[in-house]
Design a protein around this motif. Structure first.
Motif, mmCIF file in Angstrom:
data_model
loop_
_atom_site.group_PDB
_atom_site.id
_atom_site.type_symbol
_atom_site.label_atom_id
_atom_site.label_comp_id
_atom_site.label_asym_id
_atom_site.label_seq_id
_atom_site.Cartn_x
_atom_site.Cartn_y
_atom_site.Cartn_z
ATOM 1 N N ALA A 25 -0.010 27.211 17.313
ATOM 2 C CA ALA A 25 -0.884 28.352 16.997
ATOM 3 C C ALA A 25 -1.293 28.303 15.525
ATOM 4 C CB ALA A 25 -0.185 29.672 17.316
ATOM 5 N N VAL A 26 -0.339 28.021 14.659
ATOM 6 C CA VAL A 26 -0.629 27.940 13.224
ATOM 7 C C VAL A 26 -1.557 26.754 12.949
ATOM 8 C CG1 VAL A 26 0.387 27.500 10.948
ATOM 9 C CG2 VAL A 26 1.441 29.168 12.480
ATOM 10 N N ALA A 27 -1.287 25.608 13.566
ATOM 11 C CA ALA A 27 -2.135 24.426 13.359
ATOM 12 C C ALA A 27 -3.568 24.693 13.819
ATOM 13 C CB ALA A 27 -1.554 23.220 14.100
ATOM 14 N N ALA A 28 -3.728 25.331 14.964
ATOM 15 C CA ALA A 28 -5.074 25.653 15.457
ATOM 16 C C ALA A 28 -5.755 26.666 14.530
ATOM 17 C CB ALA A 28 -5.005 26.184 16.886
ATOM 18 N N GLY A 29 -4.990 27.640 14.030
ATOM 19 C CA GLY A 29 -5.543 28.613 13.086
ATOM 20 C C GLY A 29 -5.991 27.942 11.795
ATOM 21 N N LEU A 30 -5.175 27.022 11.280
ATOM 22 C CA LEU A 30 -5.553 26.289 10.065
ATOM 23 C C LEU A 30 -6.785 25.414 10.316
ATOM 24 C CD1 LEU A 30 -2.031 25.290 8.705
ATOM 25 C CD2 LEU A 30 -3.610 27.008 7.769
ATOM 26 N N THR A 31 -6.877 24.852 11.511
ATOM 27 C CA THR A 31 -8.054 24.063 11.878
ATOM 28 C C THR A 31 -9.306 24.935 11.843
ATOM 29 O OG1 THR A 31 -6.727 22.576 13.247
ATOM 30 C CG2 THR A 31 -9.105 22.628 13.687
ATOM 31 N N MET A 32 -9.196 26.153 12.371
ATOM 32 C CA MET A 32 -10.332 27.075 12.348
ATOM 33 C C MET A 32 -10.752 27.380 10.911
ATOM 34 S SD MET A 32 -9.112 29.556 15.488
ATOM 35 C CE MET A 32 -9.763 30.990 14.728
ATOM 36 N N VAL A 33 -9.786 27.597 10.037
ATOM 37 C CA VAL A 33 -10.092 27.888 8.634
ATOM 38 C C VAL A 33 -10.706 26.653 7.966
ATOM 39 C CG1 VAL A 33 -9.043 28.390 6.382
ATOM 40 C CG2 VAL A 33 -8.387 29.728 8.387
ATOM 41 N N PHE A 34 -10.209 25.472 8.301
ATOM 42 C CA PHE A 34 -10.772 24.234 7.753
ATOM 43 C C PHE A 34 -12.227 24.067 8.189
ATOM 44 C CE2 PHE A 34 -11.735 19.691 8.260
ATOM 45 C CZ PHE A 34 -11.579 19.269 6.940
ATOM 46 N N LEU A 35 -12.507 24.378 9.461
ATOM 47 C CA LEU A 35 -13.868 24.229 9.988
ATOM 48 C C LEU A 35 -14.808 25.341 9.522
ATOM 49 C CD1 LEU A 35 -12.971 23.118 13.632
ATOM 50 C CD2 LEU A 35 -13.908 21.675 11.788
ATOM 51 N N ALA A 36 -14.246 26.493 9.189
ATOM 52 C CA ALA A 36 -15.059 27.630 8.717
ATOM 53 C C ALA A 36 -14.374 28.255 7.502
ATOM 54 C CB ALA A 36 -15.238 28.640 9.839
ATOM 55 N N PRO A 37 -14.388 27.584 6.351
ATOM 56 C CA PRO A 37 -13.649 28.063 5.166
ATOM 57 C C PRO A 37 -14.105 29.433 4.657
ATOM 58 C CG PRO A 37 -15.016 26.147 4.621
ATOM 59 C CD PRO A 37 -15.098 26.335 6.103
ATOM 60 N N ALA A 38 -15.296 29.860 5.050
ATOM 61 C CA ALA A 38 -15.767 31.181 4.622
ATOM 62 C C ALA A 38 -14.869 32.299 5.153
ATOM 63 C CB ALA A 38 -17.206 31.399 5.099
ATOM 64 N N LEU A 39 -14.104 32.009 6.204
ATOM 65 C CA LEU A 39 -13.176 33.012 6.748
ATOM 66 C C LEU A 39 -12.202 33.510 5.687
ATOM 67 C CD1 LEU A 39 -12.273 31.420 10.215
ATOM 68 C CD2 LEU A 39 -13.550 33.540 9.823
ATOM 69 N N LEU A 40 -11.824 32.623 4.769
ATOM 70 C CA LEU A 40 -10.864 33.013 3.736
ATOM 71 C C LEU A 40 -11.450 34.008 2.736
ATOM 72 C CD1 LEU A 40 -8.980 29.681 3.051
ATOM 73 C CD2 LEU A 40 -8.160 31.701 4.255
ATOM 74 N N GLY A 41 -12.761 34.165 2.731
ATOM 75 C CA GLY A 41 -13.388 35.136 1.844
ATOM 76 C C GLY A 41 -13.431 36.538 2.428
ATOM 77 N N ALA A 42 -13.085 36.660 3.700
ATOM 78 C CA ALA A 42 -13.142 37.964 4.367
ATOM 79 C C ALA A 42 -11.851 38.748 4.137
ATOM 80 C CB ALA A 42 -13.381 37.764 5.865
ATOM 81 N N GLY A 43 -11.995 40.005 3.763
ATOM 82 C CA GLY A 43 -10.826 40.857 3.517
ATOM 83 C C GLY A 43 -9.930 41.001 4.734
ATOM 84 N N TRP A 44 -10.540 41.129 5.922
ATOM 85 C CA TRP A 44 -9.748 41.288 7.135
ATOM 86 C C TRP A 44 -8.854 40.071 7.371
ATOM 87 C CZ3 TRP A 44 -10.032 37.811 11.074
ATOM 88 C CH2 TRP A 44 -11.150 36.988 11.114
ATOM 89 N N MET A 45 -9.328 38.879 6.954
ATOM 90 C CA MET A 45 -8.533 37.659 7.150
ATOM 91 C C MET A 45 -7.274 37.706 6.277
ATOM 92 S SD MET A 45 -7.921 34.872 8.686
ATOM 93 C CE MET A 45 -9.359 34.250 9.526
#
Length: 177
Positions: free
Chosen positions: A68-88
């Motif tokens: 689950a963590v690896a897939a989540g990190l993959t999502m963040v790698f593919l869409a790094p803008a997610l880390l700019g969102a407060g909810w994230m």
């Protein structure tokens, strides 16, 4: 398209991770309550619970967490803008809490195996509800994203926690009858 595959894998392994955590603590409760049995019966149950807990932990729960963590990190790698969102940031804080919960459960597993656990079945029942609260927090944060009114969200979690604690106490009264 790769992002959607990672998201599907993430959801699948979050589900199996949570199922493992919920069932694991349930086994801890039964394992703890087995101590009230006569010694020969307890020895048999203790061995059986150790086998069940070990298989659930090392074959399902822990691999599911890592996947689950690896897939989540993959999502963040593919869409790094997610880390700019407060909810994230809020979600990742709750996820860190869930990972900490996982490793505390692992410590309980070892202590039950070594017969050094001091957790009561009632305390484990309350502990089990923490995973529920974290799950609710994570899901609502992800689904509602920036639309979350944090004051209502925090109040909702507090109300949910209070309701779960009341349910645990109510169940204890029923069991004592």
């Amino acid at each position: 398209m790769l992002y959607l595959y990672a998201k599907a894998v993430h959801i699948i392994f979050v589900i199996t991770w949570m199922a493992g955590l919920f069932y694991m603590v349930r086994l801890f409760i039964y394992h703890t309550e087995a101590k009230q049995k006569p010694d020969d019966e307890y020895r048999i149950l203790h061995h059986q619970f150790m086998v069940m807990e070990s298989k659930l932990w090392w074959i399902i729960t822990t691999p599911s967490m890592y996947l689950a963590v690896a897939a989540g990190l993959t999502m963040v790698f593919l869409a790094p803008a997610l880390l700019g969102a407060g909810w994230m940031h809020v979600k990742l804080t709750f996820v860190l809490g869930l990972v900490a919960y996982h490793f505390i459960c692992q410590r309980i597993l070892y202590r039950l195996r070594d017969e050094t656990s001091r957790w009561t079945s009632m305390r484990l029942r309350v502990w089990n509800e923490l995973a529920t609260v974290l799950l609710f927090a994570i899901v609502f944060t992800v689904v509602l994203k920036s639309a979350v009114n944090w004051i209502y969200g925090v109040l909702g979690l507090l109300i949910l926690s209070a309701m779960l604690m009341l349910a645990v106490k109510w169940y204890k009264k029923i069991r004592e009858r």
